[in-house]
Scaffold this motif. Structure first.
Motif, PDB file in Angstrom:
ATOM      1  N   ILE A 173       0.801  -1.209   0.000  1.00 29.65           N
ATOM      2  CA  ILE A 173       0.000   0.000   0.000  1.00 29.65           C
ATOM      3  C   ILE A 173       0.843   1.272   0.000  1.00 29.65           C
ATOM      4  CG2 ILE A 173      -0.260  -0.010   2.503  1.00 29.65           C
ATOM      5  CD1 ILE A 173      -2.764   1.197  -0.186  1.00 29.65           C
ATOM      6  N   ILE A 174       1.990   1.259   0.681  1.00 26.93           N
ATOM      7  CA  ILE A 174       2.827   2.459   0.693  1.00 26.93           C
ATOM      8  C   ILE A 174       3.341   2.739  -0.714  1.00 26.93           C
ATOM      9  CG2 ILE A 174       4.968   3.455   1.569  1.00 26.93           C
ATOM     10  CD1 ILE A 174       4.545   1.911   4.137  1.00 26.93           C
ATOM     11  N   HIS A 175       3.765   1.659  -1.369  1.00 29.22           N
ATOM     12  CA  HIS A 175       4.276   1.795  -2.733  1.00 29.22           C
ATOM     13  C   HIS A 175       3.165   2.189  -3.701  1.00 29.22           C
ATOM     14  CE1 HIS A 175       6.630   0.936  -6.303  1.00 29.22           C
ATOM     15  NE2 HIS A 175       5.702   0.103  -6.725  1.00 29.22           N
ATOM     16  N   ASN A 176       1.939   1.720  -3.448  1.00 28.90           N
ATOM     17  CA  ASN A 176       0.836   1.912  -4.396  1.00 28.90           C
ATOM     18  C   ASN A 176      -0.175   2.953  -3.945  1.00 28.90           C
ATOM     19  OD1 ASN A 176       0.964  -0.237  -6.650  1.00 28.90           O
ATOM     20  ND2 ASN A 176       1.493  -1.371  -4.810  1.00 28.90           N
ATOM     21  N   HIS A 177       0.119   3.706  -2.883  1.00 35.55           N
ATOM     22  CA  HIS A 177      -0.871   4.634  -2.339  1.00 35.55           C
ATOM     23  C   HIS A 177      -1.313   5.643  -3.394  1.00 35.55           C
ATOM     24  CE1 HIS A 177      -3.043   7.171   0.395  1.00 35.55           C
ATOM     25  NE2 HIS A 177      -2.293   8.214   0.071  1.00 35.55           N
ATOM     26  N   ARG A 178      -2.633   5.877  -3.437  1.00 39.89           N
ATOM     27  CA  ARG A 178      -3.188   6.875  -4.354  1.00 39.89           C
ATOM     28  C   ARG A 178      -4.060   7.830  -3.563  1.00 39.89           C
ATOM     29  NH1 ARG A 178      -6.643   4.675  -8.779  1.00 39.89           N
ATOM     30  NH2 ARG A 178      -6.383   6.767  -9.564  1.00 39.89           N
ATOM     31  N   PRO A 179      -3.744   9.110  -3.532  1.00 43.03           N
ATOM     32  CA  PRO A 179      -4.532  10.062  -2.757  1.00 43.03           C
ATOM     33  C   PRO A 179      -5.858  10.412  -3.415  1.00 43.03           C
ATOM     34  CG  PRO A 179      -2.765  11.202  -3.927  1.00 43.03           C
ATOM     35  CD  PRO A 179      -2.560   9.732  -4.157  1.00 43.03           C
ATOM     36  N   GLU A 180      -5.987  10.177  -4.703  1.00 45.11           N
ATOM     37  CA  GLU A 180      -7.193  10.556  -5.428  1.00 45.11           C
ATOM     38  C   GLU A 180      -8.051   9.342  -5.752  1.00 45.11           C
ATOM     39  OE1 GLU A 180      -8.036  13.641  -6.042  1.00 45.11           O
ATOM     40  OE2 GLU A 180      -6.189  14.474  -5.205  1.00 45.11           O
ATOM     41  N   ASN A 181      -9.366   9.559  -5.789  1.00 44.54           N
ATOM     42  CA  ASN A 181     -10.240   8.514  -6.294  1.00 44.54           C
ATOM     43  C   ASN A 181     -10.520   8.795  -7.768  1.00 44.54           C
ATOM     44  OD1 ASN A 181     -11.922  10.829  -5.352  1.00 44.54           O
ATOM     45  ND2 ASN A 181     -13.549   9.605  -6.260  1.00 44.54           N
ATOM     46  N   GLY A 182     -11.167   7.855  -8.427  1.00 43.35           N
ATOM     47  CA  GLY A 182     -11.453   8.035  -9.839  1.00 43.35           C
ATOM     48  C   GLY A 182     -10.510   7.222 -10.701  1.00 43.35           C
ATOM     49  N   PRO A 183     -10.905   6.904 -11.923  1.00 44.14           N
ATOM     50  CA  PRO A 183     -10.117   6.039 -12.800  1.00 44.14           C
ATOM     51  C   PRO A 183      -8.853   6.720 -13.316  1.00 44.14           C
ATOM     52  CG  PRO A 183     -12.061   6.856 -13.933  1.00 44.14           C
ATOM     53  CD  PRO A 183     -12.192   7.308 -12.526  1.00 44.14           C
ATOM     54  N   GLU A 184      -7.783   5.953 -13.369  1.00 42.88           N
ATOM     55  CA  GLU A 184      -6.498   6.431 -13.889  1.00 42.88           C
ATOM     56  C   GLU A 184      -6.083   5.540 -15.047  1.00 42.88           C
ATOM     57  OE1 GLU A 184      -1.849   6.897 -12.389  1.00 42.88           O
ATOM     58  OE2 GLU A 184      -3.506   6.960 -10.928  1.00 42.88           O
ATOM     59  N   ALA A 185      -5.637   6.164 -16.137  1.00 44.85           N
ATOM     60  CA  ALA A 185      -5.251   5.400 -17.326  1.00 44.85           C
ATOM     61  C   ALA A 185      -4.045   4.519 -17.036  1.00 44.85           C
ATOM     62  CB  ALA A 185      -4.940   6.354 -18.477  1.00 44.85           C
ATOM     63  N   LEU A 186      -4.107   3.273 -17.501  1.00 43.84           N
ATOM     64  CA  LEU A 186      -2.942   2.400 -17.424  1.00 43.84           C
ATOM     65  C   LEU A 186      -1.981   2.776 -18.549  1.00 43.84           C
ATOM     66  CD1 LEU A 186      -4.479  -1.090 -16.569  1.00 43.84           C
ATOM     67  CD2 LEU A 186      -3.503   0.617 -15.035  1.00 43.84           C
ATOM     68  N   ARG A 187      -0.719   2.960 -18.188  1.00 44.54           N
ATOM     69  CA  ARG A 187       0.261   3.504 -19.120  1.00 44.54           C
ATOM     70  C   ARG A 187       1.029   2.414 -19.855  1.00 44.54           C
ATOM     71  NH1 ARG A 187       4.469   6.310 -17.054  1.00 44.54           N
ATOM     72  NH2 ARG A 187       4.279   5.690 -14.874  1.00 44.54           N
ATOM     73  N   PHE A 188       1.673   2.863 -20.937  1.00 46.78           N
ATOM     74  CA  PHE A 188       2.534   1.989 -21.727  1.00 46.78           C
ATOM     75  C   PHE A 188       3.972   2.506 -21.665  1.00 46.78           C
ATOM     76  CE2 PHE A 188      -1.684   1.263 -23.305  1.00 46.78           C
ATOM     77  CZ  PHE A 188      -1.721  -0.106 -23.493  1.00 46.78           C
ATOM     78  N   PRO A 189       4.941   1.687 -22.069  1.00 41.57           N
ATOM     79  CA  PRO A 189       6.347   2.098 -21.959  1.00 41.57           C
ATOM     80  C   PRO A 189       6.682   3.296 -22.854  1.00 41.57           C
ATOM     81  CG  PRO A 189       6.153  -0.289 -22.227  1.00 41.57           C
ATOM     82  CD  PRO A 189       4.810   0.292 -22.503  1.00 41.57           C
ATOM     83  N   VAL A 190       7.853   3.863 -22.579  1.00 39.45           N
ATOM     84  CA  VAL A 190       8.360   4.961 -23.399  1.00 39.45           C
ATOM     85  C   VAL A 190       8.452   4.499 -24.851  1.00 39.45           C
ATOM     86  CG1 VAL A 190      10.347   6.456 -23.810  1.00 39.45           C
ATOM     87  CG2 VAL A 190       9.654   5.914 -21.469  1.00 39.45           C
ATOM     88  N   GLY A 191       8.035   5.368 -25.761  1.00 42.97           N
ATOM     89  CA  GLY A 191       8.034   5.011 -27.180  1.00 42.97           C
ATOM     90  C   GLY A 191       6.660   4.722 -27.708  1.00 42.97           C
ATOM     91  N   PHE A 192       5.721   4.431 -26.793  1.00 48.81           N
ATOM     92  CA  PHE A 192       4.324   4.248 -27.169  1.00 48.81           C
ATOM     93  C   PHE A 192       3.537   5.475 -26.717  1.00 48.81           C
ATOM     94  CE2 PHE A 192       5.947  -0.046 -26.816  1.00 48.81           C
ATOM     95  CZ  PHE A 192       5.377  -0.685 -27.907  1.00 48.81           C
ATOM     96  N   PRO A 193       2.380   5.733 -27.345  1.00 50.57           N
ATOM     97  CA  PRO A 193       1.535   6.809 -26.822  1.00 50.57           C
ATOM     98  C   PRO A 193       1.233   6.555 -25.353  1.00 50.57           C
ATOM     99  CG  PRO A 193       0.743   6.069 -28.954  1.00 50.57           C
ATOM    100  CD  PRO A 193       1.822   5.112 -28.536  1.00 50.57           C
ATOM    101  N   TYR A 194       1.036   7.636 -24.608  1.00 51.89           N
ATOM    102  CA  TYR A 194       0.820   7.519 -23.153  1.00 51.89           C
ATOM    103  C   TYR A 194      -0.308   6.556 -22.838  1.00 51.89           C
ATOM    104  CZ  TYR A 194       0.039   8.933 -18.316  1.00 51.89           C
ATOM    105  OH  TYR A 194      -0.107   8.926 -16.952  1.00 51.89           O
ATOM    106  N   SER A 195      -1.373   6.590 -23.637  1.00 51.36           N
ATOM    107  CA  SER A 195      -2.503   5.689 -23.431  1.00 51.36           C
ATOM    108  C   SER A 195      -3.159   5.406 -24.760  1.00 51.36           C
ATOM    109  CB  SER A 195      -3.539   6.300 -22.476  1.00 51.36           C
ATOM    110  OG  SER A 195      -4.227   7.367 -23.111  1.00 51.36           O
ATOM    111  N   THR A 196      -4.030   4.413 -24.776  1.00 45.75           N
ATOM    112  CA  THR A 196      -4.742   4.067 -26.011  1.00 45.75           C
ATOM    113  C   THR A 196      -5.637   5.206 -26.454  1.00 45.75           C
ATOM    114  OG1 THR A 196      -4.715   1.780 -25.308  1.00 45.75           O
ATOM    115  CG2 THR A 196      -6.228   2.338 -27.064  1.00 45.75           C
ATOM    116  N   GLN A 197      -6.182   5.952 -25.506  1.00 47.22           N
ATOM    117  CA  GLN A 197      -7.089   7.045 -25.855  1.00 47.22           C
ATOM    118  C   GLN A 197      -6.388   8.062 -26.757  1.00 47.22           C
ATOM    119  OE1 GLN A 197      -8.459   9.609 -22.635  1.00 47.22           O
ATOM    120  NE2 GLN A 197     -10.513   9.609 -23.514  1.00 47.22           N
TER     121      GLN A 197
END
Length: 649
Positions: A173-197
């Motif tokens: 949880i310390i490593h994964n703590h998120r202060p905000e609620n709401g959906p967050e885009a899952l990212r791709f590695p450098v060289g790809f667009p930030y997200s599919t959207q």
């Protein structure tokens, strides 16, 4: 020639259906309107076309039980454009539901009348007992699918983007703590667009076609056939490759080409409790450890080469295509096992169904190795018709000829100990349950949490079963005030306030309600109705006697059904799907969710405050006892069921 084809209408239907998928929906409808020959239901409502169109446009997952229901797929296509919503309920710890933490609930009002007191509440500030819309979702576009993980909820949009609420690994949880609620885009590695959207459909390597949420990770399959894996929401994905298994991706523009060789293509990915898997044509079910970067700060690493994996034996068989001639060994495997249609990964087993009506399991050993597979003979479909299997963690359900059979790993353990006894058909092995509310009730899918599960029916209704620990709301039946949950058949137990459904609830089921007025109705009635003093003795009996509670909860269940099916509302429900039509369900741990098509116009016409002059129900009970009071006896809306109180879930 006398049999020369002079018109397209002279072509047989089996030829026409091969042409239809090349037409956009508006073009297909225009074609069907040109002549009476194309107005017949076998063409206008062709299930193959509408399923293909819906899945292609919106990435909706297939439901094998209703894949041949053309009417349903056409209605879904029409409504997905504007009515797709996401509802979640249960434990909201780590913001896994995508809701802000609720404020203390004010007393309910009845029209413009006085405030209505409610029962004392046991609600923790992170528990959501009724389905609530996930926040900040409308901006994502059309949501096609959702899945719950151990501490998360992940959404797939029609553009192929993935968004997650909560954290993937609640143990970090310390490593994964998120202060905000709401959906967050899952990212791709450098060289790809930030997200599919951002990439839309221009990047088939990252446009997600199908995904699976495990306990602590997400697996996804792109349009091109690439496998991606996430172990943290804020970390970019890893592209999964294998040292010992050949994978083949589609080149740009051919991701859906059906005439291309299948060998090496990935059909499906499934994320299990603590392992990852994929079905690969020519190989079968492949299982491996979940992947992580060795150093968390090395986000530029984009590919993980899996050095060790296991292959589930005898799962690679495929029915021959075209002029291919099978060897005798292949023919024997086709008869003995068949082609895998779908599979699940449980904590300790893989379970899969094949196209000849058989169901098999295999137990995982060291490094995911499966020594052998075992047919679960008591679950075989004797007609040879394919079945379906759905489940997670330690529980699963088998769909067979209208039956829904639920069981768990204890049953698999018992069968596994008999695997060397070739003559044992497992008929004496206990643990298979046939809950009355699920049998021949058009159940499409079943989703399991740790202690509860949901069933989705073809009419878009959801029924709920099992136990919600600490009264967390995972059943979605209410319970913010103790009497409210009791009204739906929940019996709260012990200091921890665990809520378990009474046996009465398994005869006809308990539907998950989305209508706000139903919540207000329950709150009003459980406060005593129009004359609390007159209802006092009935309510005391209801609170103290589990049998009375069960029967009264059934009365409320019947009153709450078909809430929007009044003849006066027919003009607002032209497609017959109702105000709230659930498209898919998911559950994990202590929470649940659903993608729901919402007809706002119809929902706004729902009955409001019609109960203002109603009393707490007075019934003649099945044992002959008449509930006390001065008001007239209430009648059953349908009929009082013959309860099977031996059901134990």
């Amino acid at each position: 020639m006398s049999d020369r084809v002079s018109s397209i209408t002279d072509l047989p239907v089996d030829i026409l259906v091969l042409v239809f998928p090349y037409l956009a929906a508006k073009d297909f409808l225009a074609l069907c309107s040109t002549c009476k020959a194309f107005q017949q239901n076998s063409i206008r409502l062709d299930p193959a076309y509408w399923r293909h169109a819906t899945q292609a446009a919106f990435r909706v997952r297939n439901q094998p039980v209703v894949e041949h229901d053309g009417v349903r797929w056409q209605k879904l296509y029409r409504r997905m454009l504007t009515q797709s919503r996401v509802f979640t309920w249960g434990s909201n710890s780590h913001h896994r539901l995508g809701h802000s933490y609720p404020q203390p609930r004010p007393a309910a009002r009845r029209g413009h009348g006085p405030r209505i007191p409610v029962g004392r509440t046991f609600q923790h500030n992170s528990h959501i007992h009724y389905p609530m819309p996930m926040e900040k979702v409308q901006q994502l576009g059309i949501v096609a699918d959702m899945q719950c993980g151990g501490w998360s909820t992940t959404l797939l949009t029609s553009k192929g983007s993935l968004y997650t609420c909560g954290v993937l690994d609640g143990m970090q949880i310390i490593h994964n703590h998120r202060p905000e609620n709401g959906p967050e885009a899952l990212r791709f590695p450098v060289g790809f667009p930030y997200s599919t959207q951002m990439a839309a459909y221009e990047e088939p390597t990252i446009a997600i076609r199908q995904f699976s949420a495990g306990r602590t990770h997400i697996l996804a399959l792109s349009d091109s056939g690439r496998i991606w894996s996430w172990y943290a929401v804020h970390k970019p994905a890893l592209h999964v490759k294998f040292l010992n298994v050949q994978l083949t991706e589609a080149s740009s523009g051919e991701s859906s080409a059906a005439d291309k060789p299948l060998y090496g293509r990935v059909k499906q990915v499934v994320a299990g409790w603590s392992r990852s898997s994929a079905y690969i044509y020519g190989t079968g079910i492949v299982v491996w450890d979940t992947v992580h970067r060795e150093h968390d700060d090395n986000d530029e690493m984009d590919t993980m080469l899996v050095m060790e994996n296991a292959e589930v034996p005898k799962t690679g068989y495929q029915r021959p295509r075209g002029a291919y001639r099978e060897t005798e060994e292949e023919k024997a495997l086709g008869r003995e096992v068949g082609a895998v249609l779908s599979y699940i990964i449980l904590e300790a087993y893989v379970v899969f169904v094949t196209d000849n009506g058989k169901i098999f399991c295999g137990k995982f050993g060291d490094k995911h190795h499966v020594e052998q597979i075992l047919e679960l003979r008591a679950l075989r479909n004797q007609n040879g018709i394919p079945s379906d299997v759905q489940g997670s963690f330690r529980s699963f359900a088998v769909f067979k000829d209208g039956e829904v059979i639920t069981t768990n790993q204890d049953y698999l353990d018992a069968c596994w100990t008999l695997r060397h006894d070739a003559d044992n058909d497992h008929s004496d092995v206990g643990g298979l349950k046939r809950i009355p509310a699920l049998q021949h009730k058009d159940v499409i899918s079943v989703a399991f949490g740790d202690y509860h599960f949901l069933a989705l029916h073809s009419n878009g209704k959801i029924t709920s079963y099992g136990t919600e620990l600490q009264g967390c709301g995972a059943l979605g039946l209410g319970g913010e005030g103790d009497p409210e949950g009791r009204t739906r058949g929940i019996k709260y137990q012990g200091f921890s306030h665990d809520g378990k459904l009474l046996p009465h609830c398994y005869t006809s089921g308990r539907q998950v309600w989305f209508e706000e007025e139903k919540k207000q109705w329950i709150r009003f009635i459980t406060s005593g109705g129009k004359e609390p003093a007159e209802a006092k003795e009935r309510m005391r009996l209801f609170l103290q006697d589990a049998n009375v509670q069960g029967e009264v909860s059934e009365w409320f269940e019947q009153q709450g059904r078909d809430w929007d099916k009044d003849p006066e509302l027919k003009e607002y429900d032209q497609d017959g799907l109702g105000s709230y039509y659930a498209l898919s369900i998911s559950a994990a741990g202590w929470h649940s969710g659903a993608v729901v098509l919402v007809n706002d116009t119809l929902a706004a016409q729902g009955f409001r405050y019609v109960w203002a002059e109603k009393s707490f129900p007075r019934l003649r009970l099945s044992n002959g006892v008449e509930m006390p009071g001065d008001v007239v006896f209430d009648e059953w809306r349908f009929e009082r069921p013959e309860w099977d109180l031996t059901v134990d879930v």
